[in-house]
Design an enzyme around this catalytic site. Structure first.
Site, short mmCIF file in Angstrom:
data_model
loop_
_atom_site.label_atom_id
_atom_site.label_comp_id
_atom_site.label_asym_id
_atom_site.label_seq_id
_atom_site.Cartn_x
_atom_site.Cartn_y
_atom_site.Cartn_z
N ASN A 13 0.91 -1.17 0.00
CA ASN A 13 0.00 0.00 0.00
C ASN A 13 0.93 1.20 0.00
O ASN A 13 1.80 1.30 0.89
CB ASN A 13 -0.82 -0.08 1.29
CG ASN A 13 -1.99 0.87 1.39
OD1 ASN A 13 -2.52 1.00 2.49
ND2 ASN A 13 -2.42 1.51 0.33
N GLN A 46 -2.58 6.71 -1.21
CA GLN A 46 -2.95 7.83 -0.34
C GLN A 46 -1.79 8.83 -0.20
O GLN A 46 -0.62 8.45 -0.41
CB GLN A 46 -3.32 7.34 1.08
CG GLN A 46 -4.72 6.77 1.21
CD GLN A 46 -4.81 5.28 0.88
OE1 GLN A 46 -3.83 4.53 1.00
NE2 GLN A 46 -5.98 4.85 0.44
N CYS A 75 -5.84 5.29 8.45
CA CYS A 75 -5.12 4.50 7.44
C CYS A 75 -4.05 3.71 8.18
O CYS A 75 -3.09 4.29 8.70
CB CYS A 75 -4.48 5.43 6.40
SG CYS A 75 -3.50 4.57 5.17
N GLY A 76 -4.24 2.41 8.26
CA GLY A 76 -3.36 1.59 9.09
C GLY A 76 -1.96 1.46 8.53
O GLY A 76 -0.96 1.70 9.23
N ASN A 77 -1.84 1.12 7.25
CA ASN A 77 -0.50 1.03 6.64
C ASN A 77 0.16 2.40 6.65
O ASN A 77 1.38 2.51 6.84
CB ASN A 77 -0.62 0.50 5.21
CG ASN A 77 -1.07 -0.94 5.16
OD1 ASN A 77 -0.61 -1.77 5.94
ND2 ASN A 77 -1.99 -1.23 4.27
N ASN A 169 -12.65 4.47 10.01
CA ASN A 169 -13.17 4.57 8.63
C ASN A 169 -14.07 3.37 8.40
O ASN A 169 -13.97 2.35 9.04
CB ASN A 169 -12.01 4.62 7.62
CG ASN A 169 -11.08 3.41 7.71
OD1 ASN A 169 -11.13 2.63 8.66
ND2 ASN A 169 -10.24 3.24 6.70
N HIS A 171 -16.06 0.04 6.96
CA HIS A 171 -15.70 -1.21 6.29
C HIS A 171 -16.91 -2.13 6.17
O HIS A 171 -17.75 -2.19 7.08
CB HIS A 171 -14.59 -1.93 7.07
CG HIS A 171 -13.25 -1.24 6.96
ND1 HIS A 171 -12.35 -1.52 5.96
CD2 HIS A 171 -12.72 -0.23 7.70
CE1 HIS A 171 -11.29 -0.73 6.11
NE2 HIS A 171 -11.50 0.08 7.15
N ASN A 202 -15.12 0.90 2.52
CA ASN A 202 -14.04 0.02 2.06
C ASN A 202 -14.59 -1.40 2.01
O ASN A 202 -15.15 -1.87 3.02
CB ASN A 202 -12.85 0.12 3.02
CG ASN A 202 -12.22 1.49 3.02
OD1 ASN A 202 -11.48 1.85 2.11
ND2 ASN A 202 -12.54 2.29 4.04
N GLU A 220 -10.62 -0.49 -1.87
CA GLU A 220 -10.65 0.63 -0.95
C GLU A 220 -11.52 1.78 -1.44
O GLU A 220 -11.51 2.12 -2.64
CB GLU A 220 -9.23 1.18 -0.71
CG GLU A 220 -8.39 0.36 0.21
CD GLU A 220 -7.18 1.13 0.70
OE1 GLU A 220 -7.28 2.37 0.85
OE2 GLU A 220 -6.13 0.51 0.92
N CYS A 229 -4.49 -3.24 2.81
CA CYS A 229 -5.28 -2.22 3.51
C CYS A 229 -5.20 -2.56 5.00
O CYS A 229 -5.69 -3.62 5.42
CB CYS A 229 -6.73 -2.24 3.04
SG CYS A 229 -7.78 -1.02 3.87
N THR A 231 -6.44 -0.92 7.80
CA THR A 231 -7.72 -0.87 8.51
C THR A 231 -8.63 -1.98 8.01
O THR A 231 -9.44 -2.54 8.76
CB THR A 231 -8.41 0.49 8.33
OG1 THR A 231 -8.45 0.80 6.92
CG2 THR A 231 -7.69 1.59 9.09
N GLY A 232 -8.47 -2.35 6.72
CA GLY A 232 -9.27 -3.45 6.18
C GLY A 232 -8.91 -4.78 6.81
O GLY A 232 -9.77 -5.62 7.09
N1 API Z 1 -9.28 4.02 1.58
C1 API Z 1 -9.42 4.12 3.04
C2 API Z 1 -8.26 4.92 3.65
C3 API Z 1 -6.97 4.19 3.57
C4 API Z 1 -7.05 2.88 4.28
C5 API Z 1 -5.93 1.91 3.96
N2 API Z 1 -4.90 2.40 3.06
C6 API Z 1 -5.30 1.43 5.25
O1 API Z 1 -4.12 1.05 5.24
O2 API Z 1 -6.01 1.43 6.26
C7 API Z 1 -10.68 4.88 3.36
O3 API Z 1 -11.15 5.62 2.50
O4 API Z 1 -11.17 4.73 4.47
#
Ligand code: API
Length: 294
Positions: A13, A46, A75-77, A169, A171, A202, A220, A229, A231-232
């Site tokens: 990511n 991002q 955004c976790g990563n 965010n 999911h 997401n 995402e 991802c 947070t995913g």
């Molecule tokens: N697209 C996600 C944000 C980045 C999340 C993802 N890059 C991660 O590592 O958590 C959103 O709109 O909530």
């Protein structure tokens, strides 16, 4: 506007990191989109903006914009790459950093093996405020929780059964037998932009390998399918623990790499915080002339 940046990636990511600790760049959504563009700009999933601490008790603030230019909460990563950046750039001597985000305060720790552990805070299980169920379908109870039927506006009118939760965010997590065969390209956009999610969502597709191992692909919000991802991965593991699929520590294999997620539901209950551990690597630095796009 001449802008210095650092390109970074966490499990594939990828991010453009901007140092705004000495003053804001005041970029527009169109300029964030340009920076993220893989043909006309630098290219990233991002954009991460590192800013001074907005209040005592934290060391920094970091702000996240998706490739579509929209600001998001978490955004976790990105959090792992943020702490690797501020440490390597000499902005802090600390190996544990507290950072303010739109989703709250995260605690990040650099590990001796080069990986980063992030306390991602507690998941939020808001009751589904809008009826999901297509005609005649009710939520599907499983383990200690339920999944919701989401009618997709696609040929054949499929129904995606999704677990819905927030890691700051939004999911929606669907279980699949084989992530390699999952209809991510078709179902991902249909779930991400579904009218049932006012702020979009997401869309995760998780395969349960065993109780301590998952495979995951994520379409995402505002970025499309990414190689990982964070947070995913948190959302998929938390949903799977509540639905009875996983134990409390799960290795999640995504196309870009492995993240380890822990959520001690049994010992600490639903408000337990989620810990994520994974890689964070710099790729290159550069200076770019960002066009004046408003
Ligand atoms: N697209 C996600 C944000 C980045 C999340 C993802 N890059 C991660 O590592 O958590 C959103 O709109 O909530």
């Amino acid at each position: 506007m001449r802008v210095a940046f650092t390109k970074m990636q966490g499990a594939g990511n990828d991010f453009v990191v901007l140092d705004e600790t000495r003053g804001p760049l005041n970029l527009s959504p169109a300029q964030y989109r340009w920076l993220a563009d893989r043909h006309f700009g630098v290219g990233a999933d991002q954009i991460l903006s590192v800013r001074p601490a907005p209040h005592p008790g934290v060391d920094f603030e970091y702000v996240i914009h998706n490739a579509d230019g929209g600001e998001v909460e978490n955004c976790g990563n990105g959090a792992r790459c943020f702490v690797r950046y501020v440490h390597d750039a000499g902005l802090t001597p600390q190996r544990t950093v507290r950072v303010a985000t739109r989703a709250g305060v995260l605690t990040l720790a650099l590990q001796d093996d080069g990986r980063v552990t992030v306390d991602m805070g507690s998941p939020v299980f808001e009751p589904a405020r809008v009826p999901f169920d297509p005609e005649g379908l009710a939520p599907r109870a499983e383990g200690g929780w339920q999944r919701w039927p989401l009618a997709l506006p696609l040929a054949g009118e499929p129904v995606a059964w999704v677990a819905v939760l927030s890691m700051g965010n939004p999911h929606a997590v669907a279980r699949v037998d084989d992530v390699d065969a999952a209809p991510v390209a078709q179902w991902g956009p249909a779930i991400e932009g579904h009218a049932r999610f006012p702020r979009r969502v997401n869309a995760g597709f998780v395969q349960v390998v065993d109780r301590a191992h998952a495979r995951l692909r994520v379409y995402e919000r505002g970025a499309g399918e990414t190689l990982a991802c964070g947070t995913g991965a948190c959302a998929a593991v938390v949903a799977g623990i509540r639905l009875g699929w996983f134990d409390e520590r799960v290795d999640v294999d995504l196309p870009g790499g492995r993240l380890t997620i822990e959520w001690p539901l049994q010992t600490q209950g639903l408000t337990a915080t989620v810990r994520m551990t994974g890689p964070a690597e710099p790729v290159f630095t550069g200076v770019v002339d960002v066009p004046d796009l408003r």
